[in-house]
Design a protein around this motif. Sequence first.
Motif, PDB file in Angstrom:
ATOM      1  N   LEU A  24       9.533   9.514 -44.630  1.00  0.00           N
ATOM      2  CA  LEU A  24       8.700  10.715 -44.517  1.00  0.00           C
ATOM      3  C   LEU A  24       9.452  11.954 -44.991  1.00  0.00           C
ATOM      4  N   THR A  25      10.772  11.867 -45.011  1.00  0.00           N
ATOM      5  CA  THR A  25      11.599  12.948 -45.552  1.00  0.00           C
ATOM      6  C   THR A  25      12.437  12.372 -46.689  1.00  0.00           C
ATOM      7  N   ASP A  26      13.075  13.244 -47.434  1.00  0.00           N
ATOM      8  CA  ASP A  26      13.949  12.774 -48.509  1.00  0.00           C
ATOM      9  C   ASP A  26      15.335  12.415 -47.994  1.00  0.00           C
ATOM     10  N   GLY A  27      15.516  12.446 -46.695  1.00  0.00           N
ATOM     11  CA  GLY A  27      16.796  12.103 -46.097  1.00  0.00           C
ATOM     12  C   GLY A  27      17.722  13.291 -45.931  1.00  0.00           C
ATOM     13  N   GLY A  28      17.324  14.432 -46.472  1.00  0.00           N
ATOM     14  CA  GLY A  28      18.148  15.628 -46.341  1.00  0.00           C
ATOM     15  C   GLY A  28      17.875  16.358 -45.032  1.00  0.00           C
ATOM     16  N   GLU A  33      24.771  26.957 -37.901  1.00  0.00           N
ATOM     17  CA  GLU A  33      25.749  26.930 -36.804  1.00  0.00           C
ATOM     18  C   GLU A  33      25.129  26.467 -35.494  1.00  0.00           C
ATOM     19  N   ARG A  34      23.793  26.514 -35.396  1.00  0.00           N
ATOM     20  CA  ARG A  34      23.087  26.046 -34.187  1.00  0.00           C
ATOM     21  C   ARG A  34      22.786  24.555 -34.237  1.00  0.00           C
ATOM     22  N   GLY A  35      23.084  23.890 -35.353  1.00  0.00           N
ATOM     23  CA  GLY A  35      22.798  22.457 -35.496  1.00  0.00           C
ATOM     24  C   GLY A  35      21.663  22.235 -36.480  1.00  0.00           C
ATOM     25  N   GLU A  36      20.972  21.103 -36.309  1.00  0.00           N
ATOM     26  CA  GLU A  36      19.880  20.770 -37.222  1.00  0.00           C
ATOM     27  C   GLU A  36      18.798  21.825 -37.160  1.00  0.00           C
ATOM     28  N   GLU A  37      18.382  22.280 -38.296  1.00  0.00           N
ATOM     29  CA  GLU A  37      17.371  23.326 -38.376  1.00  0.00           C
ATOM     30  C   GLU A  37      16.050  22.830 -38.952  1.00  0.00           C
ATOM     31  N   MET A  38      16.127  22.133 -40.078  1.00  0.00           N
ATOM     32  CA  MET A  38      14.886  21.784 -40.765  1.00  0.00           C
ATOM     33  C   MET A  38      14.982  20.452 -41.487  1.00  0.00           C
ATOM     34  N   LYS A  39      13.806  19.809 -41.618  1.00  0.00           N
ATOM     35  CA  LYS A  39      13.609  18.648 -42.480  1.00  0.00           C
ATOM     36  C   LYS A  39      12.391  18.946 -43.323  1.00  0.00           C
ATOM     37  N   THR A  63      11.710   5.688 -35.143  1.00  0.00           N
ATOM     38  CA  THR A  63      12.920   6.237 -35.750  1.00  0.00           C
ATOM     39  C   THR A  63      14.070   6.294 -34.748  1.00  0.00           C
ATOM     40  N   GLY A  64      15.246   6.194 -35.271  1.00  0.00           N
ATOM     41  CA  GLY A  64      16.438   6.347 -34.446  1.00  0.00           C
ATOM     42  C   GLY A  64      16.736   7.798 -34.130  1.00  0.00           C
ATOM     43  N   GLU A  65      16.107   8.707 -34.839  1.00  0.00           N
ATOM     44  CA  GLU A  65      16.325  10.140 -34.659  1.00  0.00           C
ATOM     45  C   GLU A  65      15.570  10.681 -33.448  1.00  0.00           C
ATOM     46  N   THR A  66      16.011  11.832 -32.961  1.00  0.00           N
ATOM     47  CA  THR A  66      15.341  12.510 -31.844  1.00  0.00           C
ATOM     48  C   THR A  66      15.012  13.956 -32.206  1.00  0.00           C
ATOM     49  N   SER A  67      14.834  14.203 -33.470  1.00  0.00           N
ATOM     50  CA  SER A  67      14.640  15.553 -33.979  1.00  0.00           C
ATOM     51  C   SER A  67      13.329  16.185 -33.506  1.00  0.00           C
ATOM     52  N   PRO A  68      13.376  17.413 -33.016  1.00  0.00           N
ATOM     53  CA  PRO A  68      12.148  18.120 -32.634  1.00  0.00           C
ATOM     54  C   PRO A  68      11.170  18.288 -33.794  1.00  0.00           C
ATOM     55  N   SER A  69      11.672  18.351 -35.020  1.00  0.00           N
ATOM     56  CA  SER A  69      10.770  18.503 -36.161  1.00  0.00           C
ATOM     57  C   SER A  69       9.884  17.269 -36.346  1.00  0.00           C
ATOM     58  N   VAL A  70      10.374  16.108 -35.961  1.00  0.00           N
ATOM     59  CA  VAL A  70       9.566  14.887 -36.049  1.00  0.00           C
ATOM     60  C   VAL A  70       8.441  14.942 -35.012  1.00  0.00           C
ATOM     61  N   VAL A  71       8.752  15.442 -33.835  1.00  0.00           N
ATOM     62  CA  VAL A  71       7.730  15.598 -32.788  1.00  0.00           C
ATOM     63  C   VAL A  71       6.650  16.556 -33.266  1.00  0.00           C
ATOM     64  N   THR A  72       7.056  17.659 -33.859  1.00  0.00           N
ATOM     65  CA  THR A  72       6.104  18.650 -34.364  1.00  0.00           C
ATOM     66  C   THR A  72       5.228  18.053 -35.456  1.00  0.00           C
ATOM     67  N   ARG A  73       5.828  17.319 -36.398  1.00  0.00           N
ATOM     68  CA  ARG A  73       5.067  16.711 -37.485  1.00  0.00           C
ATOM     69  C   ARG A  73       4.084  15.673 -36.943  1.00  0.00           C
ATOM     70  N   HIS A 143       7.639  -2.490 -53.091  1.00  0.00           N
ATOM     71  CA  HIS A 143       8.552  -1.393 -53.433  1.00  0.00           C
ATOM     72  C   HIS A 143       7.715  -0.257 -54.004  1.00  0.00           C
ATOM     73  N   CYS A 144       7.634   0.834 -53.271  1.00  0.00           N
ATOM     74  CA  CYS A 144       6.884   1.997 -53.748  1.00  0.00           C
ATOM     75  C   CYS A 144       7.550   2.571 -54.989  1.00  0.00           C
ATOM     76  N   GLN A 145       6.753   3.162 -55.846  1.00  0.00           N
ATOM     77  CA  GLN A 145       7.312   3.904 -56.971  1.00  0.00           C
ATOM     78  C   GLN A 145       7.819   5.261 -56.488  1.00  0.00           C
ATOM     79  N   ALA A 146       7.094   5.856 -55.545  1.00  0.00           N
ATOM     80  CA  ALA A 146       7.475   7.168 -55.017  1.00  0.00           C
ATOM     81  C   ALA A 146       8.719   7.045 -54.132  1.00  0.00           C
ATOM     82  N   PHE A 147       9.518   8.083 -54.140  1.00  0.00           N
ATOM     83  CA  PHE A 147      10.736   8.139 -53.338  1.00  0.00           C
ATOM     84  C   PHE A 147      10.421   8.628 -51.923  1.00  0.00           C
ATOM     85  N   GLY A 148      11.417   8.458 -51.041  1.00  0.00           N
ATOM     86  CA  GLY A 148      11.308   8.967 -49.683  1.00  0.00           C
ATOM     87  C   GLY A 148      11.111  10.475 -49.678  1.00  0.00           C
ATOM     88  N   GLY A 149      10.136  10.942 -48.897  1.00  0.00           N
ATOM     89  CA  GLY A 149       9.839  12.364 -48.822  1.00  0.00           C
ATOM     90  C   GLY A 149       9.060  12.884 -50.008  1.00  0.00           C
TER      91      GLY A 149
END
Length: 170
Positions: A24-28, A33-39, A63-73, A143-149
Amino acid sequence: MKQAELYARARRIRLVLTDCDGVLTDGGVYYSERGEEMKRFNIRDGMGVVRLREHGIATGIVTGETSPSVVTRAAKLKIEELHLGIQDKPGRLREILARTGLTANEIAFIGDDTNDLEILDMVGLSACPGDATIFARNVAMYHCQAFGGHGCFRELAELIISAQQTAIRV
């Protein structure tokens, strides 16, 4: 995999599960300084969620992640199956199957890396983004032709919708 077999598998799908980062993201990830900000999420992938729902197919994120941005999405897209911080994806799939009464053949999963290999091997239709690791490409059926994100989830969604509409017309 031949298109006829791929479409036969896609016709059975009732729930599409996805990894987040690298699909769902490009992996970036942007850090401050506050930590993860955006995906970055792709709007077209979001439309894939909407289109699946319109065709009676549920969606979820595992997902293995716990990012608030994933919850929002997930909230924005009204995704009901949201599973964060999952290190045992096959175990979570078994829990989802038991709770929903679905079979593994009715589940599609799209993932991109080594932590997705087991679940990719368990579902009725497995897919990976065009830029997935070689490990995921070796296991995934599609195998999708489109890349992640960049629209790979939408590509899988449209494949499933197309297969199911073809089945209705026949």
